[in-house]
Write an enzyme that holds these catalytic residues in place. Sequence first.
Site, PDB file in Angstrom:
ATOM      1  N   LYS A  13      16.010  14.133  14.753  1.00 11.24           N
ATOM      2  CA  LYS A  13      14.763  13.753  14.071  1.00 11.24           C
ATOM      3  C   LYS A  13      13.855  14.950  13.851  1.00 11.24           C
ATOM      4  O   LYS A  13      13.351  15.166  12.761  1.00 11.24           O
ATOM      5  CB  LYS A  13      13.947  12.757  14.914  1.00 11.24           C
ATOM      6  N   ARG A  88       7.386   4.446  19.361  1.00 16.74           N
ATOM      7  CA  ARG A  88       8.485   4.447  20.334  1.00 16.74           C
ATOM      8  C   ARG A  88       8.589   3.098  21.042  1.00 16.74           C
ATOM      9  O   ARG A  88       9.475   2.905  21.843  1.00 16.74           O
ATOM     10  CB  ARG A  88       8.182   5.471  21.423  1.00 16.74           C
ATOM     11  N   ARG A 127      20.905  22.281  23.563  1.00 18.54           N
ATOM     12  CA  ARG A 127      19.678  22.492  22.799  1.00 18.54           C
ATOM     13  C   ARG A 127      18.768  23.538  23.441  1.00 18.54           C
ATOM     14  O   ARG A 127      18.531  23.513  24.643  1.00 18.54           O
ATOM     15  CB  ARG A 127      18.955  21.152  22.723  1.00 18.54           C
ATOM     16  N   ARG A 161      14.367  22.823  27.167  1.00 18.46           N
ATOM     17  CA  ARG A 161      13.245  21.959  27.543  1.00 18.46           C
ATOM     18  C   ARG A 161      13.560  21.355  28.901  1.00 18.46           C
ATOM     19  O   ARG A 161      14.680  20.934  29.139  1.00 18.46           O
ATOM     20  CB  ARG A 161      13.112  20.839  26.514  1.00 18.46           C
ATOM     21  N   ARG A 172      16.186   9.292  29.564  1.00 21.29           N
ATOM     22  CA  ARG A 172      15.609   9.191  28.211  1.00 21.29           C
ATOM     23  C   ARG A 172      16.449   8.266  27.329  1.00 21.29           C
ATOM     24  O   ARG A 172      15.920   7.519  26.513  1.00 21.29           O
ATOM     25  CB  ARG A 172      15.481  10.588  27.574  1.00 21.29           C
TER      26      ARG A 172
END
Length: 217
Positions: A13, A88, A127, A161, A172
């Site tokens: 996203k 969300r 990532r 992160r 998550r």
Amino acid sequence: MNFIFLGPPGSGKGTQAKRVCEQLDILHLSTGDVLRDAVKNGTDLGKQAQKFMEAGDLVPDELIVGIIEEKLQSGQLDNGFVLDGFPRTVPQAEALKKMMDKNDKRIDSAILLDVSDEEVIKRLSGRFTCPNCGAMYNYPYNMPKKENVCDKCGHPELVRRPDDEEAVVKNRLEVYQKQTAPIVGFYRNESLLREISAEGALEEITDAVLKVMKEAR
Ligand code: AMP
């Protein structure tokens, strides 16, 4: 052009929102980025949000809705936007609908980026972000030209992160299934949902997203 990008963490996203917003010259609003900035700057919002973010849980709806309301009232959403990471929860989606109605605005569509759980885990574990400008990289799909150096601003170190660590990623994903996936049904009922397969080459996915955005207007 007012859009919502939906999808699990790691669906792309943020990456796709950055790419299309640059091309279309509209605002990319990531609630995750707003919160990370707030944590970095030690603001009240950051202090309230930090413990939820570190655990991979959602920050309370009132805090998030307040961020969007402030952006709407300050006129920052007047020239088109992509909301990335908001809404969300169903109450956030309902609050957004009310705020848009009140401000005489409408959402053109909610675009769901579809990826499998397996692919999500693979992507999140590869990532990296630039701590200076927020640019994102993915090994092995989307690498910086020079190892560990940001292409965009030249910062010499890319970092993971903290919420991309394995245990937090698992939480998550569970949070997404439980609290966020129901909003797909919300936008389907509103006849605003568009779905895109988000596995494959970055550029091809961007083209597919742009096509859906242009058709929706
Ligand atoms: P993201 O960068 O979108 O993955 O967001 C990072 C973290 O910020 C999430 O795991 C949540 O803790 C928090 N967050 C971002 N957007 C929202 C939202 N709309 N509602 C609640 N929490 C959020």
